[in-house]
Design a protein around this motif. Structure first.
Motif, mmCIF file in Angstrom:
data_model
loop_
_atom_site.group_PDB
_atom_site.id
_atom_site.type_symbol
_atom_site.label_atom_id
_atom_site.label_comp_id
_atom_site.label_asym_id
_atom_site.label_seq_id
_atom_site.Cartn_x
_atom_site.Cartn_y
_atom_site.Cartn_z
ATOM 1 N N LYS A 10 0.903 -1.229 -0.073
ATOM 2 C CA LYS A 10 -0.082 -0.177 0.133
ATOM 3 C C LYS A 10 0.919 1.382 -0.084
ATOM 4 C CE LYS A 10 -3.509 2.245 2.895
ATOM 5 N NZ LYS A 10 -4.401 2.128 3.993
ATOM 6 N N ARG A 11 0.432 2.140 -1.022
ATOM 7 C CA ARG A 11 1.306 3.606 -0.872
ATOM 8 C C ARG A 11 -0.099 4.413 -0.544
ATOM 9 N NH1 ARG A 11 6.255 5.324 -3.734
ATOM 10 N NH2 ARG A 11 6.266 7.383 -2.840
ATOM 11 N N PRO A 12 -0.340 5.020 0.603
ATOM 12 C CA PRO A 12 -1.147 5.923 1.015
ATOM 13 C C PRO A 12 -1.589 7.242 0.308
ATOM 14 C CG PRO A 12 0.164 5.582 2.952
ATOM 15 C CD PRO A 12 0.735 4.938 1.809
ATOM 16 N N VAL A 13 -0.498 7.773 -0.013
ATOM 17 C CA VAL A 13 -0.459 8.947 -0.884
ATOM 18 C C VAL A 13 0.826 9.050 -1.479
ATOM 19 C CG1 VAL A 13 -2.031 10.260 1.005
ATOM 20 C CG2 VAL A 13 0.591 10.393 1.122
ATOM 21 N N PRO A 14 0.955 9.745 -2.565
ATOM 22 C CA PRO A 14 2.081 9.819 -3.353
ATOM 23 C C PRO A 14 3.287 10.109 -2.646
ATOM 24 C CG PRO A 14 0.169 11.036 -4.615
ATOM 25 C CD PRO A 14 -0.265 10.608 -3.158
ATOM 26 N N VAL A 15 3.408 10.742 -1.726
ATOM 27 C CA VAL A 15 4.544 11.200 -1.023
ATOM 28 C C VAL A 15 4.715 10.323 0.282
ATOM 29 C CG1 VAL A 15 4.943 13.440 -1.967
ATOM 30 C CG2 VAL A 15 3.537 13.005 0.314
ATOM 31 N N GLY A 16 3.460 9.411 0.571
ATOM 32 C CA GLY A 16 3.853 8.424 1.631
ATOM 33 C C GLY A 16 4.758 7.289 1.746
ATOM 34 N N LEU A 17 4.772 6.785 2.666
ATOM 35 C CA LEU A 17 5.500 5.607 2.867
ATOM 36 C C LEU A 17 4.950 4.249 2.674
ATOM 37 C CD1 LEU A 17 8.194 4.811 4.467
ATOM 38 C CD2 LEU A 17 6.697 4.004 6.266
ATOM 39 N N PRO A 18 5.394 3.676 1.492
ATOM 40 C CA PRO A 18 5.053 2.305 0.910
ATOM 41 C C PRO A 18 4.869 1.521 2.111
ATOM 42 C CG PRO A 18 6.604 3.228 -0.801
ATOM 43 C CD PRO A 18 6.541 4.032 0.595
ATOM 44 N N VAL A 19 4.054 0.541 2.204
ATOM 45 C CA VAL A 19 3.822 -0.549 3.548
ATOM 46 C C VAL A 19 3.867 -1.708 2.770
ATOM 47 C CG1 VAL A 19 2.683 -1.085 5.421
ATOM 48 C CG2 VAL A 19 2.949 1.314 5.143
ATOM 49 N N MET A 20 4.550 -2.917 3.398
ATOM 50 C CA MET A 20 4.282 -3.935 2.700
ATOM 51 C C MET A 20 4.037 -5.178 3.684
ATOM 52 S SD MET A 20 5.287 -3.458 -0.352
ATOM 53 C CE MET A 20 5.570 -4.821 -1.381
ATOM 54 N N VAL A 21 3.205 -5.968 3.611
ATOM 55 C CA VAL A 21 2.623 -7.179 4.485
ATOM 56 C C VAL A 21 2.849 -8.309 3.857
ATOM 57 C CG1 VAL A 21 1.227 -8.048 5.930
ATOM 58 C CG2 VAL A 21 1.248 -5.590 5.710
ATOM 59 N N GLU A 22 3.636 -9.396 4.374
ATOM 60 C CA GLU A 22 3.858 -10.698 3.854
ATOM 61 C C GLU A 22 3.221 -11.466 4.890
ATOM 62 O OE1 GLU A 22 7.383 -13.055 1.716
ATOM 63 O OE2 GLU A 22 7.743 -12.257 3.731
ATOM 64 N N TRP B 98 6.923 -4.256 6.856
ATOM 65 C CA TRP B 98 7.724 -2.953 6.969
ATOM 66 C C TRP B 98 7.209 -1.954 6.196
ATOM 67 C CZ3 TRP B 98 7.507 -7.470 4.361
ATOM 68 C CH2 TRP B 98 7.790 -7.612 2.888
ATOM 69 N N GLY B 99 8.061 -0.824 6.215
ATOM 70 C CA GLY B 99 7.874 0.364 5.424
ATOM 71 C C GLY B 99 9.010 0.501 4.603
ATOM 72 N N ARG B 100 8.980 1.076 3.326
ATOM 73 C CA ARG B 100 10.036 1.259 2.267
ATOM 74 C C ARG B 100 10.209 2.832 2.425
ATOM 75 N NH1 ARG B 100 10.300 -2.944 -1.801
ATOM 76 N NH2 ARG B 100 11.087 -4.083 0.042
ATOM 77 N N LEU B 101 11.526 2.887 2.931
ATOM 78 C CA LEU B 101 11.968 4.522 2.843
ATOM 79 C C LEU B 101 12.505 4.673 1.483
ATOM 80 C CD1 LEU B 101 13.286 5.185 6.426
ATOM 81 C CD2 LEU B 101 11.267 6.100 5.544
ATOM 82 N N ASN B 102 12.329 5.740 0.860
ATOM 83 C CA ASN B 102 12.805 5.790 -0.613
ATOM 84 C C ASN B 102 13.284 7.453 -0.451
ATOM 85 O OD1 ASN B 102 11.778 3.520 -1.980
ATOM 86 N ND2 ASN B 102 9.741 4.326 -2.041
ATOM 87 N N ARG B 103 14.746 7.100 -0.320
ATOM 88 C CA ARG B 103 15.522 8.601 -0.484
ATOM 89 C C ARG B 103 16.107 8.775 -1.644
ATOM 90 N NH1 ARG B 103 12.892 10.356 3.534
ATOM 91 N NH2 ARG B 103 13.657 9.568 5.499
ATOM 92 N N VAL C 104 18.837 8.551 -3.003
ATOM 93 C CA VAL C 104 20.078 7.565 -3.244
ATOM 94 C C VAL C 104 19.880 6.404 -2.916
ATOM 95 C CG1 VAL C 104 22.775 7.392 -3.304
ATOM 96 C CG2 VAL C 104 21.642 9.480 -3.201
ATOM 97 N N VAL C 105 19.258 6.089 -1.799
ATOM 98 C CA VAL C 105 19.131 4.759 -1.007
ATOM 99 C C VAL C 105 17.607 4.327 -0.715
ATOM 100 C CG1 VAL C 105 19.627 3.452 0.996
ATOM 101 C CG2 VAL C 105 21.391 5.106 -0.039
ATOM 102 N N THR C 106 17.416 3.139 -1.159
ATOM 103 C CA THR C 106 16.111 2.631 -0.613
ATOM 104 C C THR C 106 16.323 1.664 0.429
ATOM 105 O OG1 THR C 106 15.024 2.933 -2.649
ATOM 106 C CG2 THR C 106 13.841 1.541 -1.287
ATOM 107 N N ARG C 107 15.509 1.746 1.647
ATOM 108 C CA ARG C 107 15.669 0.647 2.795
ATOM 109 C C ARG C 107 14.231 0.494 3.289
ATOM 110 N NH1 ARG C 107 16.255 2.301 8.323
ATOM 111 N NH2 ARG C 107 16.119 4.686 8.390
ATOM 112 N N ASP C 108 14.491 -0.604 3.755
ATOM 113 C CA ASP C 108 13.120 -1.162 4.774
ATOM 114 C C ASP C 108 13.263 -0.733 6.131
ATOM 115 O OD1 ASP C 108 12.301 -2.253 2.375
ATOM 116 O OD2 ASP C 108 12.693 -4.327 2.792
#
Length: 118
Positions: free
Chosen positions: A43-55, A68-73, A75-79
């Motif tokens: 889920k990505r709640p809003v265009p600038v929101g934090l994508p959230v994943m559930v497995e 987890w959430g996926r932080l998109n910077r 240069v770096v993307t991290r969970d």
């Protein structure tokens, strides 16, 4: 070092995939991947929101829910785990934690972060 994902293990004789699919539909999560062993919703709640994943992974009557959430910077993307105390994406992670706790309650599993089901 803190894990980048929250993980809850539980046992259930219920149809956990059906419960998770209903929850995902109710909360705006999309099916990202599905195999015989696991399903992943995102889920990505809003265009600038934090994508959230559930497995949700299953083996016999044992299940593991990871989120987890996926932080998109730039240069770096991290969970990042939903319960991480870091400031990055805190508001979106807190909201997602509440949603995931609703799913865990429906599955009969313990909640994230020791919070109650309410």
């Amino acid at each position: 070092m803190r894990s980048a994902r929250d993980v809850v293990q539980f046992s259930s004789g219920r149809d956990v995939r059906a419960i998770a699919a209903g929850w995902a539909n109710q909360h705006g999560y999309r099916l990202m991947r599905m195999s015989t062993a696991a399903v992943v919703f995102g889920k990505r709640p809003v265009p600038v929101g934090l994508p959230v994943m559930v497995e949700l992974a299953s083996r016999d009557s044992g299940h593991t829910l990871s989120c987890w959430g996926r932080l998109n910077r730039l240069v770096v993307t991290r969970d990042i785990s939903l319960t991480d105390p870091a400031r990055a994406g805190r508001r979106h992670r807190h909201r997602a934690q509440g949603e995931v706790n609703e799913l865990l309650w429906a599955l009969g599993a313990p909640p994230l972060g020791g919070s109650d089901h309410g």
